[in-house]
Write a protein that holds these residues in place. Sequence first.
Motif, short mmCIF file in Angstrom:
data_model
loop_
_atom_site.label_atom_id
_atom_site.label_comp_id
_atom_site.label_asym_id
_atom_site.label_seq_id
_atom_site.Cartn_x
_atom_site.Cartn_y
_atom_site.Cartn_z
N LEU A 93 0.81 -1.23 0.00
CA LEU A 93 0.00 0.00 0.00
C LEU A 93 0.84 1.27 0.00
O LEU A 93 0.29 2.37 0.11
CB LEU A 93 -0.94 0.01 1.22
N ALA A 94 2.14 1.14 -0.15
CA ALA A 94 3.02 2.32 -0.13
C ALA A 94 2.62 3.39 -1.15
O ALA A 94 2.72 4.60 -0.85
CB ALA A 94 4.47 1.89 -0.34
N VAL A 117 -6.76 -0.97 3.98
CA VAL A 117 -6.63 0.12 3.00
C VAL A 117 -7.23 1.41 3.55
O VAL A 117 -6.65 2.49 3.39
CB VAL A 117 -7.32 -0.27 1.67
N ILE A 118 -8.38 1.31 4.21
CA ILE A 118 -9.00 2.50 4.79
C ILE A 118 -8.05 3.14 5.80
O ILE A 118 -7.88 4.37 5.83
CB ILE A 118 -10.34 2.15 5.45
N ALA A 123 -4.54 7.63 7.09
CA ALA A 123 -3.27 8.13 7.60
C ALA A 123 -2.60 9.07 6.61
O ALA A 123 -1.95 10.05 7.00
CB ALA A 123 -2.35 6.96 7.91
N ALA A 124 -2.77 8.78 5.31
CA ALA A 124 -2.18 9.62 4.26
C ALA A 124 -3.08 10.79 3.89
O ALA A 124 -2.70 11.62 3.05
CB ALA A 124 -1.88 8.79 3.02
N GLU A 125 -4.29 10.84 4.47
CA GLU A 125 -5.27 11.89 4.20
C GLU A 125 -5.60 11.99 2.71
O GLU A 125 -5.67 13.08 2.14
CB GLU A 125 -4.79 13.24 4.74
N ASN A 147 -15.18 9.94 10.39
CA ASN A 147 -14.29 11.10 10.31
C ASN A 147 -13.22 10.96 9.23
O ASN A 147 -12.21 11.69 9.26
CB ASN A 147 -13.62 11.38 11.66
N TYR A 148 -13.41 10.05 8.27
CA TYR A 148 -12.46 9.95 7.16
C TYR A 148 -12.54 11.24 6.34
O TYR A 148 -13.63 11.69 5.98
CB TYR A 148 -12.78 8.75 6.27
#
Length: 272
Positions: A93-94, A117-118, A123-125, A147-148
Amino acid sequence: MRTIEWSVAADGSMTAAVLASLGAPTRLITNDIGDDDYGRFIYRWLEDRHVTPSRRRSEVTTPRIVVAADDDHTRTWFAHLPGVVASLEQADLAPLANASFLYVDGYEIIERAVLRVIGAGSAAEVPMLLNLGGSDLSEAVTLAVHNYPHLLIQTNVDDAEHAAAPALARSLLARTGATWVIVTAGAHGAVALSRSESVSAPAFPVKVRHTHCAGAAFSGGLLYGMQAAWPMEQSLRLGAASGSLRCARPHNAPLPNLGELLAMTEPTTRSA
């Protein structure tokens, strides 16, 4: 008349191919495929549509689904999916860190991979379109997307249930706090609902050849508009045009380019 056609079944792969055909930079992360007839077909199909396929591995049996359909567009699925769940749970997922938008198939059978994945996308916004594909939204996924940032949820109802699409959108919006919830309803088009706005788009009239992956083609058109910062109404119409043209073309035909979709949606939609 009875015919057999080969097609790429996965919604994520079709969505990536649609986006690439529209000229959007696309990265596909999916399960492994084998170096067998099915794997070689998928590899060529994706390459022809400017998508980098998964690596073929000789020890892997390519998953496949047989779809039996009739002239009334009734479909019955027979799935053979060896190793799919484990392969997806181990996917790299990088690349998400550099993504401008994330598309995820949120099917129940692969829920652990979906949750992973979510988490990485949050985390990467990275803005995300979570495609439920008619699956129920589980409590685990509901909690994960709470809150995504800039979350879109897409699902569908059958044509006969098209009147229920707005209520389903409202329910998913209340449960998730998504920015938008989009519900497709086949020949009856699609609706999109946010906390302050409701828009809809028709299904454009075409001579329907098949309905396979129409929802994924819709997702590709919708995502193109959203990542280009188009208003939802224009993005929704582009998605509807993409889904309609997918239904009108053979499985092995080139996917529509942006000019073809804009010609169908004009005068409302203009290129960014």
